[in-house]
Design a protein around this motif. Structure first.
Motif, short mmCIF file in Angstrom:
data_model
loop_
_atom_site.label_atom_id
_atom_site.label_comp_id
_atom_site.label_asym_id
_atom_site.label_seq_id
_atom_site.Cartn_x
_atom_site.Cartn_y
_atom_site.Cartn_z
N LYS A 314 0.83 -1.21 0.00
CA LYS A 314 0.00 0.00 0.00
C LYS A 314 0.87 1.26 0.00
CE LYS A 314 -4.09 -1.94 2.28
NZ LYS A 314 -4.97 -1.90 3.48
N GLU A 315 1.95 1.21 0.78
CA GLU A 315 2.85 2.37 0.85
C GLU A 315 3.52 2.63 -0.50
OE1 GLU A 315 7.27 3.20 2.63
OE2 GLU A 315 5.93 1.96 3.83
N TRP A 316 4.06 1.59 -1.10
CA TRP A 316 4.82 1.75 -2.35
C TRP A 316 3.92 2.10 -3.54
CZ3 TRP A 316 8.99 -2.72 -2.34
CH2 TRP A 316 10.10 -2.30 -1.59
N THR A 317 2.67 1.67 -3.51
CA THR A 317 1.79 1.87 -4.68
C THR A 317 0.69 2.89 -4.40
OG1 THR A 317 0.24 0.10 -4.11
CG2 THR A 317 2.20 -0.52 -5.36
N HIS A 318 0.75 3.57 -3.26
CA HIS A 318 -0.28 4.55 -2.87
C HIS A 318 -1.66 3.90 -2.87
CE1 HIS A 318 2.85 7.55 -3.26
NE2 HIS A 318 3.06 7.18 -4.52
N GLY A 319 -1.69 2.61 -2.47
CA GLY A 319 -2.93 1.90 -2.32
C GLY A 319 -3.50 1.29 -3.59
N VAL A 320 -2.83 1.49 -4.71
CA VAL A 320 -3.35 0.97 -5.99
C VAL A 320 -3.14 -0.53 -6.11
CG1 VAL A 320 -3.12 1.08 -8.51
CG2 VAL A 320 -3.03 3.18 -7.15
N GLY A 321 -1.98 -1.02 -5.69
CA GLY A 321 -1.65 -2.44 -5.80
C GLY A 321 -0.48 -2.69 -6.73
N CYS A 322 0.04 -3.89 -6.66
CA CYS A 322 1.24 -4.26 -7.42
C CYS A 322 0.91 -4.48 -8.90
CB CYS A 322 1.86 -5.53 -6.86
SG CYS A 322 2.46 -5.38 -5.17
N THR A 323 1.87 -4.14 -9.75
CA THR A 323 1.74 -4.41 -11.18
C THR A 323 1.54 -5.90 -11.42
OG1 THR A 323 3.39 -2.66 -11.50
CG2 THR A 323 2.78 -3.98 -13.43
N ALA A 324 2.28 -6.71 -10.69
CA ALA A 324 2.24 -8.16 -10.89
C ALA A 324 2.55 -8.87 -9.58
CB ALA A 324 3.24 -8.58 -11.96
N ALA A 334 -2.50 -18.52 -0.70
CA ALA A 334 -1.50 -17.75 -1.44
C ALA A 334 -2.14 -17.00 -2.61
CB ALA A 334 -0.39 -18.67 -1.95
N LEU A 335 -3.09 -17.65 -3.28
CA LEU A 335 -3.79 -16.98 -4.37
C LEU A 335 -4.66 -15.83 -3.86
CD1 LEU A 335 -4.87 -19.92 -6.69
CD2 LEU A 335 -3.25 -18.09 -7.22
N SER A 336 -5.28 -16.02 -2.71
CA SER A 336 -6.08 -14.94 -2.12
C SER A 336 -5.20 -13.73 -1.81
CB SER A 336 -6.78 -15.41 -0.85
OG SER A 336 -7.76 -16.37 -1.13
N LEU A 337 -4.02 -14.00 -1.26
CA LEU A 337 -3.08 -12.92 -0.98
C LEU A 337 -2.64 -12.24 -2.27
CD1 LEU A 337 -1.24 -11.31 0.92
CD2 LEU A 337 0.44 -13.17 0.75
N ALA A 338 -2.39 -13.03 -3.31
CA ALA A 338 -2.00 -12.46 -4.60
C ALA A 338 -3.08 -11.53 -5.13
CB ALA A 338 -1.72 -13.58 -5.60
N TYR A 339 -4.34 -11.96 -5.03
CA TYR A 339 -5.44 -11.14 -5.50
C TYR A 339 -5.53 -9.84 -4.69
CZ TYR A 339 -10.12 -9.75 -6.97
OH TYR A 339 -11.20 -9.05 -7.47
N ASP A 340 -5.32 -9.93 -3.40
CA ASP A 340 -5.38 -8.74 -2.55
C ASP A 340 -4.28 -7.74 -2.90
OD1 ASP A 340 -7.55 -9.81 -1.21
OD2 ASP A 340 -6.36 -10.54 0.49
N LEU A 341 -3.12 -8.24 -3.28
CA LEU A 341 -1.96 -7.37 -3.51
C LEU A 341 -1.92 -6.78 -4.92
CD1 LEU A 341 0.88 -9.45 -1.79
CD2 LEU A 341 -0.21 -7.37 -0.92
N VAL A 342 -2.53 -7.44 -5.90
CA VAL A 342 -2.38 -7.00 -7.28
C VAL A 342 -3.32 -5.83 -7.58
CG1 VAL A 342 -4.14 -8.48 -8.40
CG2 VAL A 342 -2.01 -7.92 -9.61
#
Length: 438
Positions: A314-324, A334-342
């Motif tokens: 959240k800090e690095w992307t200003h809450g938008v999420g990771c590119t990948a 693990a997939l749920s976490l991936a969905y939350d982060l992307v």
């Protein structure tokens, strides 16, 4: 039916690590040495074999398997017998049918593949219709003193003749590199390093990543000569932000590969490496600290627990999420976490081995975020050339054994097989290699 070459015919018994149902039962048994069953077969004397995270699915009883079999799908060794398909005058087939000889040193990808069908010709070797996974009831594995390799001319890589595969290095350069690489280092080419490279390349080359890399918005990123309405892509939009979930050996390889890809292409990046296991995080940090600047320049890298990773993303992307997000675990959480982060219009690349539990997404979720999901097995034979080049480049990580930053923790005898499986299952050790002759 072809027979082994007379001068190399083997008989008798061998030691092999076998799984016994229903779960958590590893034994070292004496079983017959394998024989040539088909003209395309090779018999390989195993020098080293490895324990992989994928082996744990069957070990835990989660693989849908109920038959005793020899474990392991990572091995390096020497050819001791060849079927009658191999010879000097073989034409119209993979080159190894002409070039492979008894005595040659080989490394095998974790699946057999024919090398001749449309699937193999397109490079999707992991899904060859004639292929099988080593270390399964369908094909005994390499955690043994000898192993039979079907479709060997389309499967094996000949380490005794480096002109038989492509590389950024010259033939002389490959020969020089091979002379300096240990068997334990070369063994990672069987699975974990090609899989890590595969995950990284699938991610960095995905269409939805291209706006970040090119600085042109969707879909103009695919048409460099076409001008559209002016949209200001800011420098902060061009920072490639990724998360890697799972820091076992494959996850570490994925991190090394992704760092190499972004640093060599001068792509600004921020990468979060995630694992709940503190020892795995410690290993990943030691690996990162050891990599020289050329392999990680141009960005930030953080090794974090799950909760801390969510905050950092959240800090690095200003809450938008990771590119990948690279998912290297193989379970729904693990997939749920991936969905939350992307981020919306992001990419999830999953190379973890998933079982029967359903994917943790519903239709509204996948529609509402425009996320691309890539799943599946690495075509290890197709990925061998770039994996080999990275192996040579990153000998600071792949060359040692038992050091804080070494990917390989130890080389042990078959006597330690059951204990090694148990410790690996509990996350107490990293990459373990077996010496069948120790």
């Amino acid at each position: 039916m072809a027979q082994p070459l007379a001068s190399t015919e083997l008989t008798g018994l061998q030691k092999a690590i076998r799984w016994h149902p229903p779960s958590y039962d590893i034994r070292v048994d004496e079983v017959p040495i394998p024989r040539i069953l088909h003209p395309d077969d090779a018999i390989v004397k195993v020098r080293l074999a490895a324990l992989c995270g994928s082996d744990l699915h069957i070990y835990r009883g989660h693989g849908g398997v109920n038959a005793v079999h020899i474990c392991g799908h990572e091995f390096i060794g020497e050819v001791v017998a060849l079927g009658s398909s191999f010879g000097e005058e073989v034409n119209g087939r993979p080159a190894l049918y002409s070039q492979l000889k008894v005595g040659h040193k080989i490394v095998s990808p974790f699946t057999s593949n024919c090398g001749e069908c449309s699937v193999c010709r397109l490079g999707y070797t992991a899904r060859c219709p004639e292929g099988f996974l080593f270390g399964s009831p369908a094909l005994d594995g390499g955690q043994a003193q000898y192993v039979r390799v079907p479709k060997a001319g389309g499967t094996l890589f000949n380490l005794s003749e480096p002109s038989t595969w492509s590389s950024d290095m010259s033939k002389t350069g490959r020969e020089t590199a091979l002379s300096k690489l240990s068997d334990s280092s070369l063994l990672v080419l069987a699975d974990i390093l090609p899989t890590g490279v595969f995950a990284a390349l699938q991610t960095i080359n995905h269409p939805k990543v291209q706006p970040v890399l090119t600085g042109r918005p969707w879909p103009l990123c695919f048409s460099p000569g076409i001008e559209g309405e002016t949209l200001s892509v800011l420098q902060e939009d061009r920072v490639f932000t990724a998360a890697i979930i799972g820091l076992g050996p494959v996850g570490v390889c994925a991190a090394i590969s992704l760092l190499d890809a972004v640093s060599t292409r001068s792509i600004p990046f921020r990468i979060i490496a995630i694992d709940p296991n503190e020892s795995r995080r410690t290993k990943m940090q030691a690996v990162y600290d050891t990599i020289d600047e050329s392999g990680k320049k141009g960005g930030d890298f953080a090794v974090l627990s799950i909760d801390d990773a969510k905050v950092k993303a959240k800090e690095w992307t200003h809450g938008v999420g990771c590119t990948a997000v690279l998912e290297v675990v193989g379970n729904p959480s693990a997939l749920s976490l991936a969905y939350d982060l992307v981020r919306p219009f992001g990419v999830i690349t999953s190379v973890g081995v998933h079982g029967e539990p359903p994917l943790p997404f519903n239709g509204r979720e996948v529609y509402g975020k425009n996320v691309s999901l890539d799943f599946g097995r690495c075509p290890a034979r197709a990925m061998f050339p770039p994996a080999f080049d990275l192996l040579v480049k990153r000998q600071d990580i792949f060359g040692g054994v038992g050091e804080a930053s070494s990917l390989i923790d130890s080389i042990v005898s078959f006597d330690e097989a059951a204990a090694s499986y148990s410790s690996f299952d509990k996350g107490e050790v990293g990459k373990v290699i077996f010496d069948p002759w120790k």
